[in-house]
Design an enzyme around this catalytic site. Structure first.
Site, PDB file in Angstrom:
ATOM      1  N   ASP A 122      34.419  45.403  35.728  1.00  0.00           N
ATOM      2  CA  ASP A 122      35.058  44.305  34.454  1.00  0.00           C
ATOM      3  C   ASP A 122      34.927  43.077  35.190  1.00  0.00           C
ATOM      4  O   ASP A 122      35.235  42.806  36.172  1.00  0.00           O
ATOM      5  CB  ASP A 122      36.351  44.731  34.033  1.00  0.00           C
ATOM      6  N   GLU A 191      40.597  45.392  35.509  1.00  0.00           N
ATOM      7  CA  GLU A 191      40.697  44.745  37.701  1.00  0.00           C
ATOM      8  C   GLU A 191      41.448  43.389  36.359  1.00  0.00           C
ATOM      9  O   GLU A 191      42.333  42.866  37.318  1.00  0.00           O
ATOM     10  CB  GLU A 191      40.122  44.667  38.149  1.00  0.00           C
TER      11      GLU A 191
END
Length: 527
Positions: A122, A191
Site C-alpha cells: 500500500d 502498512e
C-alpha cells in the site's frame, strides 16, 4: 510509461544526452554497454527491470486497505516468470524462489532457511489541492526530474512501491542462480494505516529466518531498529448555535512541504493545523475586530504525514475586512520568518459562500484553538543519533458536536511514548476533552546480528563504501514480524526517498540501482 524530462540533464555518469559515449549504463548496473552516438540515457536507464516493474505497480491503485488489485498484479508478475505466488487470508502475498544450487557449508540454522525480502503493497494517497486524480481508479503518473522520479500532483508511492519492485526484480534476476533454500518474498498490506498485514504474520507464514525489509528511505544505511508508534485521538465536545449575522470567510493555510511524521520530524517543517489555529488566535486577539465565530475547521489527510494544508470557515461580526486581511498578511510574514524553509507557505482569507447556519460558541472556538496549541508537536526528546520521542498532529475535523484531533507519537522506548501520552491526556483534561489510544505498535529494539554483518559486507562489495548501521525514527514492520516469528533476524534498507507521504515525494534513480546491486550481491552471497 515513465515520462523522461523535457530538457537534457547531466547524468550520474557525467555524460550529457546528445554526445558520443562509451561507458557502462548508469554505474554499470544494467551490465550492458551503450555505444550509440546519440543514445538518450534517460530512455536507456528507465528500461532497467526495476523501473519497468515500478511503473507497472504504479499503474495499479493501492491506497491502504484497498490492495486487491496490486496484490493480483504482483502475483501475475511472479507467475509470468515461473515463480509460485499465493495470497494469505489477511491479504499478504508470498512468492517463493527455490534454490538451484547447494548452500555453502557451515551455515547456522537461520542460514539454512530462505532469505526473505519484505515490502508493503500500500501507499499513502495524498494530492495537491486542485489536482484531479482519483486514487481508486487513476494510475500514478511517474515522471523523471533530473536524477529523480516523482509524480505529477500526487504522492509517488515509492514508499513502498520501489521496495516491491526491487524484491521482484532481484527474484527474477537470480531465480536461476540462487543457493541453499532460495528466497521468499513477503508483501504485506495496510502498512500505512495500522500494519494489519504485518500483524497477521505468524511462525508458519514464512519459512525464512533472515529478513531484509525494503521500506527504509536512506541510501547507505542498514537499519537495525525503529521507533514504536501510538495514535492518540483527542475529542473536545463543543456546542453549536445559529449564526445571527451574515457573512463568512475562508481562512486557508497551504503550500507547506509536509513529509513523513517520523523521518522528517526533526527538519522543522511547519504543521498546517498548528499554523491555522495560530492565525485564528491572532485574529481573535484583535479586540477591535470582535469575536471569531468558527463554522468549520479541518486539516491533514494522513495520520502519519505532516499536514500541508488546513482551512477554517469563520465569521467575525462587524469587522473591517481590510483589518482582517491585514492581520492575516502580518501573520503570514511572521510565520515565513519563523519557518524559513517553508518557501511556498501561503496564508490567505477570502470571502466564502459557505451557508454557515451553525457555528460553535465563542468560548468553544477559543478552547479548540488553545487545545491544539497546547498539544506536543515535533521532536520532544533527543538521543545521540537523532530523535528519541516525537509527536505530530496529523488530522483535525470539526462537527457541530465535537472537535477531533489525531496525534501520532513515536519513540524508541515504550516509556517515552507513555510520557508523551500522559502529556496529551493532561492537556485534554485541562480543556474538558478526552484522549484515547487508537492503535500502537512497540519499538523494534536496535541490535547487531549476523544478518546485519552480512549486509554490511555485501554493501561494501557492491558500492565500495561502508554503510551506516543504526536505528531510524520511523515505523517499520520488522519489529512486529520479528516478535511473531521466533529466531528471525531482520534489517531494513532501501533507496533514498525524500518527502515521503507528500506530493513532493521523489525517488533517487542512482540510489535505487545501488540498492539493487547490493541485493544481488547479498542474495548470491548468503542465499
Amino acid at each position: 510509461m515513465i515520462v523522461p524530462p523535457r530538457a537534457s540533464v547531466k547524468s550520474e555518469t557525467g555524460w550529457r544526452p546528445g554526445g558520443p559515449r562509451d561507458v557502462d549504463c548508469l554505474l554499470g548496473v544494467c551490465r550492458v554497454r551503450c555505444r550509440m552516438e546519440f543514445c538518450d540515457l534517460d530512455h536507456h536507464v528507465l528500461r532497467h527491470r526495476v523501473f519497468q516493474l515500478f511503473e507497472r505497480i504504479s499503474a495499479v491503485p493501492r491506497c491502504s486497505g484497498r490492495e486487491e488489485a496490486v496484490a493480483g498484479e504482483v502475483i501475475a508478475i511472479a507467475r509470468e516468470h515461473g515463480l509460485s505466488a499465493s495470497r494469505s487470508t489477511a491479504g499478504n502475498v508470498i512468492v517463493a524462489v527455490p534454490g538451484t544450487r547447494p548452500a555453502a557449508p557451515g551455515r547456522d540454522a537461520a542460514g539454512k532457511t530462505p532469505l526473505v525480502l519484505q515490502a508493503h503493497l500500500d501507499m499513502v494517497c495524498e494530492k495537491d489541492p486542485g489536482t484531479e486524480h482519483d486514487f481508486s481508479r487513476d494510475p500514478i503518473r511517474v515522471v523523471r526530474d533530473g536524477e529523480w522520479l516523482r509524480a505529477v500532483g500526487t504522492t509517488l508511492g515509492a514508499d513502498d512501491g520501489i521496495g516491491v519492485a526491487l524484491a521482484l526484480a532481484v527474484a527474477i534476476g537470480v531465480r536461476d542462480d540462487v543457493g541453499g533454500a532460495g528466497l521468499e518474498l513477503l508483501f504485506t498490506v495496510n502498512e500505512e494505516a495500522g500494519m494489519s498485514g504485518a500483524r497477521a504474520v505468524g511462525p508458519g507464514t514464512i519459512r525464512g529466518r533472515r529478513m531484509v525489509n525494503l521500506d527504509s528511505e536512506f541510501d547507505g544505511q542498514i537499519v537495525t531498529g525503529c521507533a514504536g508508534n501510538r495514535g492518540v485521538v483527542v475529542e473536545l465536545p463543543v456546542k453549536s448555535e445559529n449564526l445571527s449575522f451574515p457573512g463568512c470567510a475562508r481562512l486557508r493555510v497551504g503550500g507547506l512541504r509536509g513529509g513523513h511524521s517520523g523521518v522528517d520530524i526533526h527538519r522543522r517543517r511547519a504543521n498546517a493545523i498548528v499554523l491555522l489555529c495560530d492565525v485564528v488566535r491572532r485574529i481573535n486577539a484583535r479586540s477591535d475586530l470582535g469575536d471569531v465565530r468558527v463554522a468549520a475547521m479541518s486539516g491533514g489527510e494522513a495520520g502519519n504525514a505532516i499536514p500541508r494544508n488546513a482551512e477554517a470557515v469563520i465569521s467575525v461580526p462587524n469587522a473591517d475586512d481590510t483589518e482582517i486581511r491585514r492581520t492575516v498578511s502580518r501573520a503570514a510574514t511572521e510565520l515565513r520568518s519563523e519557518y524559513p524553509d517553508e518557501k511556498s507557505l501561503e496564508i490567505d482569507i477570502v470571502p466564502d459562500s459557505h451557508d454557515a447556519r451553525r457555528v460553535v460558541t465563542v468560548e468553544d472556538g477559543e478552547r479548540i484553538v488553545s487545545l491544539v496549541r497546547s498539544l506536543p508537536c515535533g521532536p520532544i526528546e533527543l538521543r545521540q543519533d537523532g530523535v528519541e520521542t516525537s509527536a505530530s498532529i496529523g488530522r483535525m475535523e470539526l462537527t457541530d458536536r465535537v472537535c477531533r484531533v489525531s496525534v501520532s507519537l513515536r519513540g524508541h522506548e515504550s516509556a517515552g511514548i507513555e510520557r508523551v501520552t500522559e502529556t496529551i491526556r493532561s492537556a485534554a483534561r485541562e480543556f474538558g476533552a478526552t484522549a484515547a489510544v487508537s492503535g500502537e505498535y512497540a519499538p523494534w529494539p536496535s541490535s547487531r546480528s549476523a544478518l546485519a554483518d552480512a549486509c554490511e559486507k555485501a554493501w561494501v562489495a557492491a558500492t565500495g563504501e561502508r554503510p551506516l548501521v543504526a536505528p531510524v525514527h520511523a515505523g517499520l514492520e520488522c519489529g512486529i514480524i520479528a516478535a511473531a516469528v521466533p529466531g528471525l533476524e531482520a534489517v531494513a534498507i532501501g533507496p533514498t526517498v525524500e518527502y515521503a507521504h507528500s506530493p513532493f515525494e521523489r525517488l533517487s534513480i542512482a540510489s535505487t540501482l545501488r540498492v539493487y546491486r547490493f541485493l544481488l550481491e547479498l542474495c548470491r552471497g548468503i542465499a
